[in-house]
Motif scaffolding. Structure first.
Motif, mmCIF file in Angstrom:
data_model
loop_
_atom_site.group_PDB
_atom_site.id
_atom_site.type_symbol
_atom_site.label_atom_id
_atom_site.label_comp_id
_atom_site.label_asym_id
_atom_site.label_seq_id
_atom_site.Cartn_x
_atom_site.Cartn_y
_atom_site.Cartn_z
ATOM 1 N N VAL A 299 0.839 -1.205 0.000
ATOM 2 C CA VAL A 299 0.000 0.000 0.000
ATOM 3 C C VAL A 299 0.873 1.253 0.000
ATOM 4 O O VAL A 299 0.617 2.215 -0.740
ATOM 5 N N SER A 300 1.920 1.243 0.792
ATOM 6 C CA SER A 300 2.824 2.393 0.855
ATOM 7 C C SER A 300 3.495 2.639 -0.491
ATOM 8 O O SER A 300 3.621 3.786 -0.943
ATOM 9 N N SER A 301 3.912 1.557 -1.152
ATOM 10 C CA SER A 301 4.560 1.682 -2.456
ATOM 11 C C SER A 301 3.589 2.223 -3.501
ATOM 12 O O SER A 301 3.959 3.066 -4.332
ATOM 13 N N LEU A 302 2.349 1.753 -3.468
ATOM 14 C CA LEU A 302 1.333 2.234 -4.406
ATOM 15 C C LEU A 302 1.073 3.726 -4.214
ATOM 16 O O LEU A 302 0.959 4.482 -5.186
ATOM 17 N N LYS A 303 0.980 4.152 -2.965
ATOM 18 C CA LYS A 303 0.729 5.566 -2.683
ATOM 19 C C LYS A 303 1.859 6.441 -3.204
ATOM 20 O O LYS A 303 1.628 7.525 -3.749
ATOM 21 N N THR A 304 3.082 5.966 -3.041
ATOM 22 C CA THR A 304 4.238 6.742 -3.509
ATOM 23 C C THR A 304 4.295 6.783 -5.034
ATOM 24 O O THR A 304 4.501 7.845 -5.632
ATOM 25 N N ALA A 305 4.102 5.615 -5.651
ATOM 26 C CA ALA A 305 4.220 5.519 -7.109
ATOM 27 C C ALA A 305 3.149 6.330 -7.823
ATOM 28 O O ALA A 305 3.426 7.017 -8.814
ATOM 29 N N PHE A 306 1.912 6.246 -7.328
ATOM 30 C CA PHE A 306 0.800 6.911 -8.004
ATOM 31 C C PHE A 306 0.395 8.207 -7.311
ATOM 32 O O PHE A 306 -0.751 8.640 -7.406
ATOM 33 N N SER A 307 1.347 8.807 -6.655
ATOM 34 C CA SER A 307 1.116 10.116 -6.047
ATOM 35 C C SER A 307 0.960 11.168 -7.142
ATOM 36 O O SER A 307 1.673 11.129 -8.155
ATOM 37 N N PRO A 308 0.032 12.111 -6.986
ATOM 38 C CA PRO A 308 -0.147 13.160 -8.003
ATOM 39 C C PRO A 308 1.133 13.946 -8.287
ATOM 40 O O PRO A 308 1.304 14.482 -9.379
ATOM 41 N N GLY A 309 2.037 13.996 -7.315
ATOM 42 C CA GLY A 309 3.258 14.766 -7.504
ATOM 43 C C GLY A 309 4.401 13.990 -8.121
ATOM 44 O O GLY A 309 5.477 14.558 -8.362
ATOM 45 N N ASN A 310 4.200 12.708 -8.396
ATOM 46 C CA ASN A 310 5.269 11.891 -8.969
ATOM 47 C C ASN A 310 5.402 12.185 -10.459
ATOM 48 O O ASN A 310 4.491 11.911 -11.245
ATOM 49 N N TYR A 311 6.533 12.727 -10.857
ATOM 50 C CA TYR A 311 6.737 13.105 -12.255
ATOM 51 C C TYR A 311 7.012 11.881 -13.118
ATOM 52 O O TYR A 311 7.890 11.067 -12.819
ATOM 53 N N ILE A 312 6.241 11.757 -14.204
ATOM 54 C CA ILE A 312 6.448 10.703 -15.195
ATOM 55 C C ILE A 312 6.573 11.385 -16.551
ATOM 56 O O ILE A 312 5.621 12.027 -17.011
ATOM 57 N N PRO A 313 7.738 11.307 -17.187
ATOM 58 C CA PRO A 313 7.919 11.974 -18.479
ATOM 59 C C PRO A 313 6.791 11.653 -19.455
ATOM 60 O O PRO A 313 6.253 10.549 -19.458
ATOM 61 N N VAL A 314 6.433 12.599 -20.259
ATOM 62 C CA VAL A 314 5.371 12.521 -21.264
ATOM 63 C C VAL A 314 3.996 12.624 -20.604
ATOM 64 O O VAL A 314 3.208 13.515 -20.923
ATOM 65 N N LEU A 315 3.695 11.723 -19.682
ATOM 66 C CA LEU A 315 2.373 11.715 -19.059
ATOM 67 C C LEU A 315 2.143 12.960 -18.209
ATOM 68 O O LEU A 315 1.031 13.498 -18.180
ATOM 69 N N SER A 316 3.163 13.414 -17.513
ATOM 70 C CA SER A 316 3.006 14.615 -16.692
ATOM 71 C C SER A 316 2.761 15.838 -17.572
ATOM 72 O O SER A 316 1.942 16.699 -17.235
ATOM 73 N N GLU A 317 3.453 15.915 -18.692
ATOM 74 C CA GLU A 317 3.235 17.037 -19.610
ATOM 75 C C GLU A 317 1.823 17.005 -20.189
ATOM 76 O O GLU A 317 1.211 18.047 -20.425
ATOM 77 N N LEU A 318 1.303 15.794 -20.406
ATOM 78 C CA LEU A 318 -0.043 15.641 -20.964
ATOM 79 C C LEU A 318 -1.128 15.671 -19.887
ATOM 80 O O LEU A 318 -2.311 15.564 -20.197
ATOM 81 N N LYS A 319 -0.713 15.791 -18.627
ATOM 82 C CA LYS A 319 -1.643 15.778 -17.489
ATOM 83 C C LYS A 319 -2.444 14.484 -17.457
ATOM 84 O O LYS A 319 -3.644 14.479 -17.144
ATOM 85 N N ALA A 320 -1.784 13.394 -17.802
ATOM 86 C CA ALA A 320 -2.438 12.085 -17.855
ATOM 87 C C ALA A 320 -1.990 11.180 -16.716
ATOM 88 O O ALA A 320 -2.110 9.958 -16.803
ATOM 89 N N THR A 321 -1.464 11.772 -15.654
ATOM 90 C CA THR A 321 -1.104 10.994 -14.471
ATOM 91 C C THR A 321 -2.237 11.089 -13.451
ATOM 92 O O THR A 321 -3.218 11.806 -13.661
ATOM 93 N N CYS A 322 -2.111 10.367 -12.354
ATOM 94 C CA CYS A 322 -3.154 10.389 -11.323
ATOM 95 C C CYS A 322 -3.218 11.768 -10.670
ATOM 96 O O CYS A 322 -2.198 12.302 -10.240
ATOM 97 N N LYS A 323 -4.426 12.307 -10.586
ATOM 98 C CA LYS A 323 -4.602 13.641 -10.007
ATOM 99 C C LYS A 323 -4.970 13.586 -8.532
ATOM 100 O O LYS A 323 -4.766 14.548 -7.804
ATOM 101 N N ASP A 324 -5.562 12.485 -8.112
ATOM 102 C CA ASP A 324 -5.995 12.338 -6.724
ATOM 103 C C ASP A 324 -5.336 11.112 -6.105
ATOM 104 O O ASP A 324 -4.963 10.161 -6.800
#
Length: 453
Positions: free
Chosen positions: A363-388
């Motif tokens: 659960v801790s790893s999932l929260k960190t990985a899919f945190s809204p603030g976690n930068y993922i190239p391409v997806l972050s620019e497209l705003k296609a990462t998790c927002k909540d």
């Protein structure tokens, strides 16, 4: 399992990640890669229970990847190998097991980031704004009108010529819609589309009845050049499918009834095209009335759709809140399903990297990985990462149980481990992206999930 990072242009992905994080380990780069791949919703494997249109969409997406498998010379290696290449170029340096960009590398990374931001801005401006969608619809409708009318005149097909005439009217209607949206006269544009649907329903119904009567008396003129008709209508159907998904998405996201109305019209053109193709096929067998019979039922469906839309437009005009819930976003369920698949893929991945983990650690790893603030190239620019922040603790059983049922993981007391089936699944998943690259079409598809994640 190989940790090949199957992204064409993977060096750019790595440069963007290193530049953003300033200092990053090899493990962190691989983590970002797995997250990126997991969130590419349109590369998921088609399920048997999915609707036909969605299965076709995913099948075509995978076909593209399979065709790209021939490009052996462009396949990239492992993350560490790609980083070594960047070091040799003088763009990246490795100190104390941490990668960072050099002076020259920073300039290159900035170029990659700005280019991706430019693509993202282009997609939002030129594809996902209502005015842009109306403009693009006008251009495509004009192309279809020319193609259908020209082919109809060449083949002598009355049905195809009539369809081309209808496409010409659609072009004029789409142009008026574009002007209506651009100059904020959307109510008028919506009514124009709706009355166009009524006209189409009545004209198709009338033509169907007259053709059936002619067939009954044996005076119906057979369709000429049926193979040309089939080819042209096949192209038109693909265009109509695209327009339906495109208009419905932009209309629903922007709460624009005009575009939703156009999507209904595009859906009807799919069935009209199928009826013309059916008529051409039966013409080859010497049966000439089938397309007219199918078209009669289609006209009834169009009339019903137009009535529903008119009722919705009248309610909106009276100040009532418009109900868009009945107009589902195309592939919406796929986006939601892929989000859960992304979470599950991450669980499999972390179990592969660390052998075993407890519920709390997962659960801790999932929260960190899919945190809204976690930068993922391409997806972050497209705003296609998790927002909540997702409730991983509350949904834990829903995430884990399917993995256990498919024997991808084992539960041993408080610990979870990866099975051989899990390793095989993860390998198959990764190989699905062996030649993936982010083209403009990919940025459009990825950006479509912006409102879901």
């Amino acid at each position: 399992m190989k940790t090949d990072k199957p992204i064409l242009g993977y060096d750019r992905f790595l440069m963007m990640a290193i530049f953003n994080e300033e200092s990053v380990t090899l493990e962190e780069l691989e983590d970002k890669t797995v997250l990126f791949l997991s969130l590419i919703w349109y590369q998921q494997l088609p399920e048997k229970e999915e609707p036909l249109m969605e299965r076709l969409f995913f099948t075509l997406s995978h076909l593209r990847s399979e065709l790209e498998d021939q490009r052996k010379s462009k396949k990239v290696g492992k993350t560490e190998e790609e980083c070594d290449k960047l070091i040799q170029k003088g763009w990246v340096k490795l100190e104390d097991d941490h990668y960072s960009v050099t002076g020259d590398g920073e300039k290159e990374a900035q170029k990659f980031v700005k280019n991706m931001e430019k693509k993202a801005s282009l997609v939002r401006k030129d594809f996902f704004k209502p005015a842009a969608a109306a403009r693009n619809t006008t251009v495509l409708d004009a192309f279809l009108a020319v193609m259908k009318l020209g082919s109809g005149l060449i083949s002598g097909s009355v049905g195809l010529t009539a369809d081309g005439t209808d496409a010409t009217m659609d072009t004029v209607s789409a142009f008026m819609v574009w002007l209506g949206i651009k100059y904020h006269r959307e109510t008028l544009s919506t009514l124009l589309v709706i009355f166009g649907l009524f006209f189409a329903a009545l004209s198709i119904g009338y033509d169907s009845v007259t053709h059936l009567i002619s067939a009954f008396y044996g005076t119906l003129t057979p369709m000429g050049m049926p193979f040309l008709v089939i080819a042209v209508e096949g192209i038109a159907i693909l265009a109509a499918v695209f327009l339906f998904y495109y208009q419905r998405y932009v209309g629903k996201v922007n709460s624009n009834l005009t575009l939703i109305s156009q999507s209904v019209d595009s859906k009807n053109h799919i069935f009209i095209g199928l009826s013309v193709i059916a008529g051409a096929i039966f013409t080859l067998q010497g049966i000439y009335f089938v397309d007219a019979l199918i078209a009669l039922f289609i006209s009834i469906g169009i009339f019903k759709d137009a009535t529903d839309l008119l009722r919705e437009a009248i309610s909106a005009r009276k100040g009532k809140e418009e109900n868009y819930s009945q107009y589902k976003l195309p592939l919406e369920e796929c986006w939601e399903g892929n989000k859960m698949m992304a979470f599950q893929n991450w669980v499999l991945y972390i179990l592969w990297t660390t052998e075993k983990k407890t519920r709390v650690e997962i659960v801790s790893s999932l929260k960190t990985a899919f945190s809204p603030g976690n930068y993922i190239p391409v997806l972050s620019e497209l705003k296609a990462t998790c927002k909540d922040t997702h409730d991983f603790e509350g949904d834990f059983e829903g995430l884990i149980n399917p993995l256990k049922e498919h024997k991808l993981i084992n539960e041993d007391g408080k610990h979870y481990t990866l099975t051989e089936n899990g390793v095989k699944y993860l390998e198959d998943f990764m190989s699905n992206f062996d030649y993936y690259n982010v083209h403009l079409s990919d940025t459009i598809l990825l950006a479509m999930a912006e409102d879901v994640y």
